[in-house]
Design a protein around this motif. Structure first.
Motif, PDB file in Angstrom:
ATOM      1  N   PHE A 153       0.807  -1.216   0.000  1.00 49.79           N
ATOM      2  CA  PHE A 153       0.000   0.000   0.000  1.00 49.79           C
ATOM      3  C   PHE A 153       0.843   1.270   0.000  1.00 49.79           C
ATOM      4  O   PHE A 153       0.395   2.324   0.458  1.00 49.79           O
ATOM      5  CB  PHE A 153      -0.950  -0.013   1.205  1.00 49.79           C
ATOM      6  N   ASN A 154       2.082   1.152  -0.500  1.00 53.08           N
ATOM      7  CA  ASN A 154       2.934   2.321  -0.757  1.00 53.08           C
ATOM      8  C   ASN A 154       3.220   3.143   0.496  1.00 53.08           C
ATOM      9  O   ASN A 154       3.251   4.374   0.453  1.00 53.08           O
ATOM     10  CB  ASN A 154       2.289   3.222  -1.818  1.00 53.08           C
ATOM     11  N   ALA A 155       3.429   2.466   1.621  1.00 52.44           N
ATOM     12  CA  ALA A 155       3.686   3.187   2.865  1.00 52.44           C
ATOM     13  C   ALA A 155       5.008   3.953   2.827  1.00 52.44           C
ATOM     14  O   ALA A 155       5.205   4.885   3.609  1.00 52.44           O
ATOM     15  CB  ALA A 155       3.687   2.212   4.041  1.00 52.44           C
ATOM     16  N   CYS A 156       5.904   3.574   1.910  1.00 51.91           N
ATOM     17  CA  CYS A 156       7.192   4.270   1.825  1.00 51.91           C
ATOM     18  C   CYS A 156       7.009   5.735   1.448  1.00 51.91           C
ATOM     19  O   CYS A 156       7.864   6.572   1.774  1.00 51.91           O
ATOM     20  CB  CYS A 156       8.095   3.583   0.802  1.00 51.91           C
ATOM     21  N   ASP A 157       5.914   6.052   0.765  1.00 54.51           N
ATOM     22  CA  ASP A 157       5.678   7.442   0.382  1.00 54.51           C
ATOM     23  C   ASP A 157       5.422   8.333   1.590  1.00 54.51           C
ATOM     24  O   ASP A 157       5.574   9.556   1.512  1.00 54.51           O
ATOM     25  CB  ASP A 157       4.483   7.529  -0.575  1.00 54.51           C
ATOM     26  N   ILE A 158       5.017   7.739   2.703  1.00 56.19           N
ATOM     27  CA  ILE A 158       4.740   8.530   3.900  1.00 56.19           C
ATOM     28  C   ILE A 158       6.005   9.195   4.412  1.00 56.19           C
ATOM     29  O   ILE A 158       5.949  10.238   5.073  1.00 56.19           O
ATOM     30  CB  ILE A 158       4.107   7.634   4.984  1.00 56.19           C
ATOM     31  N   ILE A 159       7.159   8.592   4.103  1.00 58.33           N
ATOM     32  CA  ILE A 159       8.429   9.143   4.587  1.00 58.33           C
ATOM     33  C   ILE A 159       8.658  10.553   4.065  1.00 58.33           C
ATOM     34  O   ILE A 159       9.411  11.344   4.636  1.00 58.33           O
ATOM     35  CB  ILE A 159       9.612   8.216   4.190  1.00 58.33           C
ATOM     36  N   ASN A 160       7.992  10.897   2.944  1.00 59.41           N
ATOM     37  CA  ASN A 160       8.146  12.244   2.397  1.00 59.41           C
ATOM     38  C   ASN A 160       7.555  13.304   3.318  1.00 59.41           C
ATOM     39  O   ASN A 160       7.880  14.485   3.195  1.00 59.41           O
ATOM     40  CB  ASN A 160       7.464  12.337   1.025  1.00 59.41           C
TER      41      ASN A 160
END
Length: 226
Positions: A153-160
């Motif tokens: 679910f693309n949680a890595c984008d939250i790091i932005n």
């Protein structure tokens, strides 16, 4: 509040498109996947220098932390397991991830991850030391499942949405843990280890003092050279 609301809405948008981040990673690495391997093969003997460096850079902390986890878990886990797991994970990651020069290894948070569950399991009659490995195995399975869902679910984008200070704080945590274990290791050189015979000659005061003093000298020598 507006910033938080905007951040949450952006996170919800990422959840609506599962596998997007994974697909983008595959497309991005596919352009260079073949070259990563062919360049290494074509370099012939020149690849031995970086290979040797990466081998020792990976093996040294794995062995060191393997001994530490062996001590903290009373031998339930040791350097054998940490070496085997690092080798297997590194091979799988280099093949599937397309990053043959990526260094994987054991760090202090990994030790904490196994030490605290071991102390918890050891004090329970329904688990105990005998079932610790099985229990830890299931902990890792569920952890892998949760990580897979986060990637899905693309949680890595939250790091932005986080600033650089978050990574710096985590790096500070790792540094503090390293320093803590180093100090504990030096102090242990002055002590008689549990289960050892205090009447042995090597555990007499003069030898403990010399051994501890040498460990302090080597520690400061290592600190100075680094």
């Amino acid at each position: 509040m507006v910033v938080l609301f905007t951040f949450l809405m952006a996170a919800m948008e990422q959840i609506k498109t599962p596998f997007r981040g994974i697909a983008e990673d595959i497309r991005g690495r596919a352009l260079w996947y073949k070259q990563d391997w062919t360049d290494g093969i074509r370099s012939s003997i020149r690849i031995l220098a970086p290979t040797t460096y990466i081998f020792f850079a990976s093996a040294h902390p794995v062995i060191a932390f393997g001994e530490q986890v062996s001590k903290d878990t009373d031998g339930s886990l040791s350097s054998v397991e940490t070496l085997a797991s690092t080798a297997i994970c590194s091979i799988i990651h280099s093949i599937l991830g397309g990053q043959p020069l990526l260094i994987l290894g054991v760090a202090e948070p990994t030790i904490i991850m196994y030490t605290y569950p071991y102390n918890f399991a050891k004090g329970r009659s329904d688990l105990g030391r005998e079932l610790f490995l099985a229990w830890a195995g299931w902990v890792c399975v569920w952890t892998a499942l949760m990580l897979f869902l986060l990637a899905l679910f693309n949680a890595c984008d939250i790091i932005n949405g986080f600033t650089r200070i978050a990574g710096e704080i985590f790096g500070l945590l790792i540094t503090v843990l390293f320093i803590q274990e180093a100090i504990k290791g030096v102090m242990n050189e002055f002590r008689i280890h549990k289960g050892e015979d205090p009447n042995e000659e090597k555990y007499q005061f003069q030898w403990l003092y010399v051994n501890g003093l040498l460990s302090i000298i080597f520690s400061f020598g290592l600190l100075y050279t680094t």
